[in-house]
Design an enzyme around this catalytic site. Structure first.
Site, PDB file in Angstrom:
ATOM      1  N   ARG A 104       5.187  26.155  -5.418  1.00  0.00           N
ATOM      2  CA  ARG A 104       5.412  24.703  -5.360  1.00  0.00           C
ATOM      3  C   ARG A 104       4.224  24.110  -4.630  1.00  0.00           C
ATOM      4  O   ARG A 104       3.973  24.445  -3.464  1.00  0.00           O
ATOM      5  CB  ARG A 104       6.719  24.396  -4.627  1.00  0.00           C
ATOM      6  CG  ARG A 104       6.844  22.933  -4.249  1.00  0.00           C
ATOM      7  CD  ARG A 104       8.229  22.566  -3.786  1.00  0.00           C
ATOM      8  NE  ARG A 104       9.168  22.562  -4.901  1.00  0.00           N
ATOM      9  CZ  ARG A 104      10.379  22.023  -4.858  1.00  0.00           C
ATOM     10  NH1 ARG A 104      10.800  21.435  -3.761  1.00  0.00           N
ATOM     11  NH2 ARG A 104      11.171  22.062  -5.908  1.00  0.00           N
ATOM     12  N   HIS A 131       7.828  19.780 -13.512  1.00  0.00           N
ATOM     13  CA  HIS A 131       8.889  20.547 -12.859  1.00  0.00           C
ATOM     14  C   HIS A 131       9.675  21.285 -13.954  1.00  0.00           C
ATOM     15  O   HIS A 131      10.852  20.997 -14.203  1.00  0.00           O
ATOM     16  CB  HIS A 131       9.807  19.608 -12.072  1.00  0.00           C
ATOM     17  CG  HIS A 131      10.643  20.296 -11.028  1.00  0.00           C
ATOM     18  ND1 HIS A 131      10.591  21.653 -10.788  1.00  0.00           N
ATOM     19  CD2 HIS A 131      11.571  19.806 -10.158  1.00  0.00           C
ATOM     20  CE1 HIS A 131      11.430  21.960  -9.821  1.00  0.00           C
ATOM     21  NE2 HIS A 131      12.043  20.861  -9.422  1.00  0.00           N
ATOM     22  N   GLN A 134      13.264  22.912 -13.379  1.00  0.00           N
ATOM     23  CA  GLN A 134      14.337  21.935 -13.258  1.00  0.00           C
ATOM     24  C   GLN A 134      14.853  21.539 -14.639  1.00  0.00           C
ATOM     25  O   GLN A 134      16.063  21.480 -14.880  1.00  0.00           O
ATOM     26  CB  GLN A 134      13.835  20.694 -12.508  1.00  0.00           C
ATOM     27  CG  GLN A 134      14.867  19.605 -12.394  1.00  0.00           C
ATOM     28  CD  GLN A 134      16.074  20.041 -11.567  1.00  0.00           C
ATOM     29  OE1 GLN A 134      15.906  20.572 -10.475  1.00  0.00           O
ATOM     30  NE2 GLN A 134      17.276  19.819 -12.060  1.00  0.00           N
ATOM     31  N   ASP A 226      15.900  10.223 -10.589  1.00  0.00           N
ATOM     32  CA  ASP A 226      15.334  11.033  -9.506  1.00  0.00           C
ATOM     33  C   ASP A 226      14.886  10.049  -8.431  1.00  0.00           C
ATOM     34  O   ASP A 226      14.881   8.822  -8.642  1.00  0.00           O
ATOM     35  CB  ASP A 226      14.154  11.864 -10.053  1.00  0.00           C
ATOM     36  CG  ASP A 226      13.522  12.766  -8.998  1.00  0.00           C
ATOM     37  OD1 ASP A 226      14.167  13.047  -7.968  1.00  0.00           O
ATOM     38  OD2 ASP A 226      12.363  13.200  -9.206  1.00  0.00           O
ATOM     39  N   CYS A 267      18.124  15.656 -10.428  1.00  0.00           N
ATOM     40  CA  CYS A 267      17.606  16.976 -10.029  1.00  0.00           C
ATOM     41  C   CYS A 267      17.976  17.314  -8.593  1.00  0.00           C
ATOM     42  O   CYS A 267      18.004  18.471  -8.217  1.00  0.00           O
ATOM     43  CB  CYS A 267      16.100  17.014 -10.225  1.00  0.00           C
ATOM     44  SG  CYS A 267      15.226  15.758  -9.280  1.00  0.00           S
ATOM     45  N   ARG A 295      20.290  25.856 -11.895  1.00  0.00           N
ATOM     46  CA  ARG A 295      18.968  26.296 -11.420  1.00  0.00           C
ATOM     47  C   ARG A 295      18.981  27.811 -11.209  1.00  0.00           C
ATOM     48  O   ARG A 295      18.004  28.500 -11.481  1.00  0.00           O
ATOM     49  CB  ARG A 295      18.589  25.587 -10.105  1.00  0.00           C
ATOM     50  CG  ARG A 295      18.275  24.098 -10.244  1.00  0.00           C
ATOM     51  CD  ARG A 295      17.058  23.839 -11.129  1.00  0.00           C
ATOM     52  NE  ARG A 295      15.887  24.598 -10.721  1.00  0.00           N
ATOM     53  CZ  ARG A 295      14.978  24.191  -9.817  1.00  0.00           C
ATOM     54  NH1 ARG A 295      15.093  23.003  -9.268  1.00  0.00           N
ATOM     55  NH2 ARG A 295      13.941  24.948  -9.506  1.00  0.00           N
TER      56      ARG A 295
HETATM   57  N1  NVA Z   1      10.248  14.038  -7.855  1.00  0.00           N
HETATM   58  C1  NVA Z   1      10.707  14.775  -6.709  1.00  0.00           C
HETATM   59  C2  NVA Z   1      11.463  15.980  -7.151  1.00  0.00           C
HETATM   60  C3  NVA Z   1      12.051  16.820  -6.074  1.00  0.00           C
HETATM   61  C4  NVA Z   1      12.775  18.010  -6.588  1.00  0.00           C
HETATM   62  C5  NVA Z   1       9.527  15.147  -5.834  1.00  0.00           C
HETATM   63  O1  NVA Z   1       8.477  15.503  -6.359  1.00  0.00           O
HETATM   64  O2  NVA Z   1       9.650  15.051  -4.621  1.00  0.00           O
HETATM   65  N1   CP Z   2      15.567  19.921  -7.637  1.00  0.00           N
HETATM   66  C1   CP Z   2      14.773  20.641  -6.824  1.00  0.00           C
HETATM   67  O1   CP Z   2      13.720  21.158  -7.202  1.00  0.00           O
HETATM   68  O2   CP Z   2      15.248  20.729  -5.552  1.00  0.00           O
HETATM   69  P1   CP Z   2      14.492  21.323  -4.297  1.00  0.00           P
HETATM   70  O3   CP Z   2      13.393  20.371  -3.923  1.00  0.00           O
HETATM   71  O4   CP Z   2      15.546  21.429  -3.234  1.00  0.00           O
HETATM   72  O5   CP Z   2      13.926  22.672  -4.660  1.00  0.00           O
END
Ligand code: NVA
Ligand code: CP
Length: 307
Positions: A104, A131, A134, A226, A267, A295
């Site tokens: 990540r 992502h 997800q 989201d 998500c 997930r």
């Molecule tokens: N769009 C959000 C998703 C988190 C799972 C982010 O990038 O923070």
């Molecule tokens: N939806 C998702 O990716 O959640 P986290 O940020 O908790 O991993």
């Protein structure tokens, strides 16, 4: 050819509709098993996190462990990466130790460098652009609730972010019509739209990007949203909240424009009172907990096919 062994999963762009279907079928099959086959026995998976995570971290750690493998959680700042060791050097070293890397990161380009310098498969656990893991879980959720993908209609309301980009591509590939409602200037990545439009030509899905949430959700089987403030965008929080709220908030009123049996997807993590109201996310049409559970199932499915 459907073959996922050894493949990088940086986005859904690289996956064909058949390959997505294969992952979803494998995930659904594993979800029904009380005894999980030990397909990762003797395998080690590095999980690198440059940003916080609950679902991605725990679902991947659990999925690796349940299949007999060994997950190693690595926080970016506790690695030498945090002190300036290059991503390419890190990739070359990890490549000698582990069987796969899930990462990540803030910048999608970093993920590309990681994948270019490691022969083992690299999985995107969220970047600024995509992502994919997800969206695999989201597609599985749609199948569970609606018994199919092709011909369904979904609306994404809010920020055209990483999740929205991957949702566009995932829906376009699998034949789900998608409408995105976003304020001008907060739309999905043009590259993601291009990929989605290309995929839609084959699947027959329709794609529309509009400004009006009511127009987007009319007659849909699912509404997805989201956060308005993704990780790394905290400085823009005030501007973003005043741009998106109240127009792009998913409320009971907005949900009433969708089909009567429409489900609500997110998500997570959610911000009640920002992108969604409490009565929607905690209401009878919300599928977010099954979506979160998926997930785990899709992480298992994906890992078992890649390794
Ligand atoms: N769009 C959000 C998703 C988190 C799972 C982010 O990038 O923070
Ligand atoms: N939806 C998702 O990716 O959640 P986290 O940020 O908790 O991993």
């Amino acid at each position: 050819m459907v073959g996922l062994k050894g493949r990088d999963i940086l986005s859904l762009v690289e996956l064909s509709a058949r390959e997505i279907d294969l992952i979803l079928k494998r995930s659904a099959m594993l979800a029904r098993r009380t005894r999980i086959p030990q397909q990762l026995k003797g395998k080690t998976v590095a999980l690198i996190f440059q940003k916080p995570s609950t679902r991605t971290r725990v679902s991947f750690e659990t999925a690796v462990a349940q299949q007999g493998g060994h997950p190693i959680y690595l926080s970016w700042n506790e690695m030498q990466l945090g002190r300036g060791e290059t991503i390419s050097d890190t990739a070359k070293v990890l490549n000698r130790y582990v069987n796969a890397i899930m990462a990540r990161v803030y910048s999608h380009d970093d993920l590309v460098v990681l994948a270019e310098n490691a022969e083992v498969p690299v999985i995107n656990g969220l970047s600024d652009k995509h992502h994919p893991c997800q969206i695999l879980a989201d597609l599985l959720t749609l199948i569970q609730y609606k018994k199919r993908l092709k011909g369904l209609k979904i609306a994404y309301v809010g920020d055209g972010n990483n999740v929205c980009n991957s949702l566009l591509i995932g829906c376009a590939k699998t034949g789900v019509d998608i409408a995105v409602a976003r304020p001008l200037g907060y739309g999905p990545d043009p590259e993601a739209i291009k990929h989605a439009e290309e995929a839609a030509r084959t699947s027959g899905a329709t794609i529309s990007i509009v400004e009006d949430p009511e127009e987007a959700v009319k007659g849909t089987d699912a509404i997805y949203t989201d956060t308005f403030v993704s990780m790394g965008m905290e400085k823009e929080k005030d501007t973003r909240l005043s741009t998106f709220i109240p127009k792009y908030q998913v409320t009971r009123r907005l949900l009433s424009h969708a089909k009567p049996g429409a489900i609500f997807l997110h998500c997570l993590p959610a911000h009640r009172g920002e992108e969604v109201t409490e009565d929607v996310i905690d209401g009878p049409q919300s599928a977010v907990w099954d979506e979160a559970e998926n997930r785990l199932h899709t992480a298992r499915g994906l890992l078992s096919l890649i390794l």
